[in-house]
Design a protein around this motif. Structure first.
Motif, PDB file in Angstrom:
ATOM      1  N   GLU A 167       0.854  -1.183   0.000  1.00  0.00           N
ATOM      2  CA  GLU A 167       0.000   0.000   0.000  1.00  0.00           C
ATOM      3  C   GLU A 167       0.890   1.232   0.000  1.00  0.00           C
ATOM      4  O   GLU A 167       1.781   1.365   0.843  1.00  0.00           O
ATOM      5  N   ILE A 191      -3.245   3.655  -2.109  1.00  0.00           N
ATOM      6  CA  ILE A 191      -3.537   2.685  -3.167  1.00  0.00           C
ATOM      7  C   ILE A 191      -2.765   1.398  -2.933  1.00  0.00           C
ATOM      8  O   ILE A 191      -1.545   1.408  -2.772  1.00  0.00           O
ATOM      9  N   ARG A 192      -3.491   0.288  -2.930  1.00  0.00           N
ATOM     10  CA  ARG A 192      -2.839  -1.018  -2.835  1.00  0.00           C
ATOM     11  C   ARG A 192      -2.441  -1.465  -4.232  1.00  0.00           C
ATOM     12  O   ARG A 192      -3.261  -1.502  -5.151  1.00  0.00           O
ATOM     13  N   THR A 230      -5.334  -0.319 -10.852  1.00  0.00           N
ATOM     14  CA  THR A 230      -5.619  -0.210  -9.416  1.00  0.00           C
ATOM     15  C   THR A 230      -6.890   0.580  -9.134  1.00  0.00           C
ATOM     16  O   THR A 230      -7.361   0.596  -7.995  1.00  0.00           O
ATOM     17  N   ALA A 277      -7.035   3.855  -9.325  1.00  0.00           N
ATOM     18  CA  ALA A 277      -6.665   5.126  -8.687  1.00  0.00           C
ATOM     19  C   ALA A 277      -7.233   6.343  -9.416  1.00  0.00           C
ATOM     20  O   ALA A 277      -7.745   7.274  -8.777  1.00  0.00           O
ATOM     21  N   ASN A 328      -9.376  -0.643  -2.943  1.00  0.00           N
ATOM     22  CA  ASN A 328      -8.879   0.732  -2.993  1.00  0.00           C
ATOM     23  C   ASN A 328     -10.002   1.752  -2.871  1.00  0.00           C
ATOM     24  O   ASN A 328      -9.807   2.838  -2.305  1.00  0.00           O
TER      25      ASN A 328
END
Length: 255
Positions: A33, A45-46, A88, A90, A120
């Protein structure tokens, strides 16, 4: 389908920005993360340490595209949006938080990717999580009647052999879109030129940020392929491109 068995992090230096050095390693180092700086906010964000579909890390284009969209907000205001190659999640998370954008994420038909995007979303206070579509480019799209008037993506042109599949998916999303009653009325009343709205933004459209990492010749294969498929390509500056159905192609599709 060709996959690159390497981490894209090896392609970039730490100078690309957007991320802090803080990192929380998880069990067996399966993912980490990280805190990333986006315009006006920080997101946790992972990211997978490795993923065979390269959905593991944030690419530099994500941050530059986020900045461009903040500076050109009229492109996304009021749009119903789907992101291709969300990875992800994001960018979509950022756009939901900063603009309250109606946005759907999408990536390969892979449950691990979908689960990570949902994680996330929750880690950044988005509940319920963003809707997600599992779709491998070129395959039949899960929705027969897509109603997104804006498709977005950043840094998705890495695999040249996937261009034909990507273009097939784009053509379906853009050419299958049916305008709303207001959009249709605007066209009939001459308030639009071609497929453009009163604001001058095309509906539908594909908005893509691409920070070049491949040869110019390979890159041109994608844009030429779009043109050959009845799409119009426009460079908006800062390596951001708008791709929309060519007017005559749109007219043929409605007759």
């Amino acid at each position: 389908m060709d996959f690159a068995l390497f981490s894209p992090s090896s392609l970039f230096s730490d100078k690309d920005g957007g991320s802090t050095d803080e990192e929380t390693e998880e069990t067996h180092q399966s993912y980490a993360e990280r805190r990333h700086q986006f315009p006006g906010m920080e997101l946790l964000i992972r990211e997978f340490s490795f993923h065979q579909l390269n959905a593991n890390l944030l690419w530099p284009g994500t941050f530059s595209f986020a900045e461009w969209l903040v500076q050109h907000r009229s492109w996304v205001d009021g749009r119903r949006t789907i992101e291709l190659g969300s990875g992800t999640g994001a960018l979509a998370i950022f756009l939901r938080k900063i603009f309250q954008l109606d946005i759907t994420t999408s990536d390969y038909d892979d449950q691990e990717i979908a689960d990570n995007i949902a994680h996330n979303c929750r880690a950044n206070g988005i509940s319920p999580v963003l809707p997600h579509v599992k779709h491998s480019w070129g395959d039949a799209f899960p929705s027969a009647d897509p109603d997104w008037d804006l498709v977005i993506a950043s840094d998705i042109l890495l695999y040249v052999k996937q261009y034909a599949n990507l273009i097939k998916t784009l053509c379906f999303l853009l050419k299958s879109y049916k305008p709303t009653v207001n959009e249709a009325n605007a066209q009939r009343n001459g308030e639009q030129k071609g497929a453009e709205t009163c604001s001058g933004r095309p509906h539908p459209a594909f908005l893509m940020s691409w920070k070049r990492r491949i040869g110019k010749e390979d890159e041109s294969l994608f844009f030429d392929g779009c043109e050959n498929a009845g799409l119009e390509v426009q460079h908006l500056g800062s390596r951001v491109y708008c791709i929309k159905p060519r007017l005559e192609a749109t007219a043929k599709g409605t007759t």
